[in-house]
Design an enzyme around this catalytic site. Structure first.
Site, PDB file in Angstrom:
ATOM      1  N   HIS A 175      49.355  40.431  42.963  1.00 37.86           N
ATOM      2  CA  HIS A 175      50.812  40.493  43.062  1.00 37.86           C
ATOM      3  C   HIS A 175      51.286  40.883  44.455  1.00 37.86           C
ATOM      4  O   HIS A 175      52.325  40.400  44.916  1.00 37.86           O
ATOM      5  CB  HIS A 175      51.358  41.469  42.017  1.00 37.86           C
ATOM      6  CG  HIS A 175      51.234  40.960  40.613  1.00 37.86           C
ATOM      7  ND1 HIS A 175      51.239  41.779  39.507  1.00 37.86           N
ATOM      8  CD2 HIS A 175      51.079  39.693  40.135  1.00 37.86           C
ATOM      9  CE1 HIS A 175      51.112  41.047  38.413  1.00 37.86           C
ATOM     10  NE2 HIS A 175      51.004  39.788  38.776  1.00 37.86           N
ATOM     11  N   SER A 232      53.782  38.239  37.183  1.00 36.14           N
ATOM     12  CA  SER A 232      54.086  37.368  38.315  1.00 36.14           C
ATOM     13  C   SER A 232      55.328  36.504  38.108  1.00 36.14           C
ATOM     14  O   SER A 232      56.066  36.267  39.078  1.00 36.14           O
ATOM     15  CB  SER A 232      52.869  36.510  38.679  1.00 36.14           C
ATOM     16  OG  SER A 232      52.216  36.036  37.526  1.00 36.14           O
ATOM     17  N   GLY A 257      47.924  25.085  30.899  1.00 39.58           N
ATOM     18  CA  GLY A 257      48.465  25.219  32.248  1.00 39.58           C
ATOM     19  C   GLY A 257      48.035  24.136  33.207  1.00 39.58           C
ATOM     20  O   GLY A 257      48.819  23.699  34.055  1.00 39.58           O
ATOM     21  N   ASP A 295      46.365  31.183  37.405  1.00 34.41           N
ATOM     22  CA  ASP A 295      45.920  32.525  37.045  1.00 34.41           C
ATOM     23  C   ASP A 295      45.365  32.559  35.624  1.00 34.41           C
ATOM     24  O   ASP A 295      45.890  33.258  34.763  1.00 34.41           O
ATOM     25  CB  ASP A 295      47.126  33.482  37.195  1.00 34.41           C
ATOM     26  CG  ASP A 295      46.784  34.918  36.868  1.00 34.41           C
ATOM     27  OD1 ASP A 295      45.595  35.270  36.919  1.00 34.41           O
ATOM     28  OD2 ASP A 295      47.710  35.680  36.557  1.00 34.41           O
TER      29      ASP A 295
END
Length: 257
Positions: A19, A97, A140, A160
């Site tokens: 992050h 995020s 994703g 991620d």
């Protein structure tokens, strides 16, 4: 594949690494008066409660953000976002995020978030509703290919995955090559775990061969508890924004200190 819940790990040392670097990149990118697209392939729920039973049980946040936040400069973009989200959601709030990224985006910027897990997706939809994000409940990597090249064409994609599916290590170089062919100007930021078995090494070697100009940054740290396998965190960034290598060097010093 749908068992992973990040609430047990939110705010851990890997989150701080990921992050802090993400916020530094977005902070630079929004300084240019050009719109951008933010895409996330494995968004999670977007907001976590560090006072929850799940977070307290593992103690990972207590060894992560609770300790390292104080070592970051007061004006670091990551710390600014943390203060803003706590003002909105309370002192125990930890933004994932998607919520961190939303704080940087301006009018004209576009956000796309993918999350497959039904429970996480419902929570994400509630959290992100005020920010007008475009959400997709699907795999994703499939979403990444469908969304690229995006409009606006300038932008950043955070990849991620949980890596609970071990086949991800072999598949990710192929996925990233396919995404880059469609979106050669996009910044592609991959997070990956570092485990004692070194499962990440062949993946990173394959990525380096495909993207020799990319930035690969890793930090190491002790396991959070006996038997915990996470001993480091990696970020592989294709087309890194200017100054990302300097931020990576600062984070190396932060974790070493």
């Amino acid at each position: 594949m749908l068992s992973y819940q990040h609430i047990f790990h939110a705010g851990n040392l890997a989150d701080v690494h990921k992050h802090a670097l993400l916020c530094a990149m977005l902070d630079y990118m929004v300084k240019k008066d050009k719109p951008l697209t933010y895409i996330e392939t494995h968004a999670g729920r977007g907001l976590y409660d560090l006072s929850s039973a799940e977070a307290v049980k593992t103690g990972e946040a207590a060894q992560g953000i609770v300790v390292l936040e104080r070592r970051l400069p007061e004006d670091h973009p990551y710390r600014r976002r943390l203060r803003e989200e706590r003002a909105l959601f309370g002192p125990a709030a930890y933004p994932g995020s998607p919520l961190l990224a939303a704080g940087f985006l301006r009018d004209g910027d576009v956000m796309h978030l993918a999350e497959l897990h039904p429970q996480e997706y419902r929570a994400l939809a509630r959290v992100m509703e005020p920010w007008g994000a475009h959400l997709r409940q699907e795999d994703g990597f499939r979403a990444a290919l469908a969304l690229t090249p995006p409009v606006p064409r300038r932008g950043l994609m955070l990849i991620d995955p949980s890596f609970e599916v071990k086949a991800d290590y072999a598949a990710i170089p192929r996925h990233m090559a396919a995404i880059a062919r469609k979106w050669n100007v996009g910044t592609l930021a991959l997070w990956y775990p570092i485990l004692p078995a070194g499962l990440h090494r062949p993946m990173v070697e394959a990525l380096r061969a495909q993207f020799p100009e990319a930035l690969a940054h890793e930090v190491r740290f002790p396991p959070a508890r006996d038997g915990h396998g996470l001993v480091g965190s990696g970020m592989f960034v294709v087309n890194p924004p200017w100054g990302t290598d300097d931020e990576a060097a600062r984070l190396t010093a932060l974790f070493a200190g």
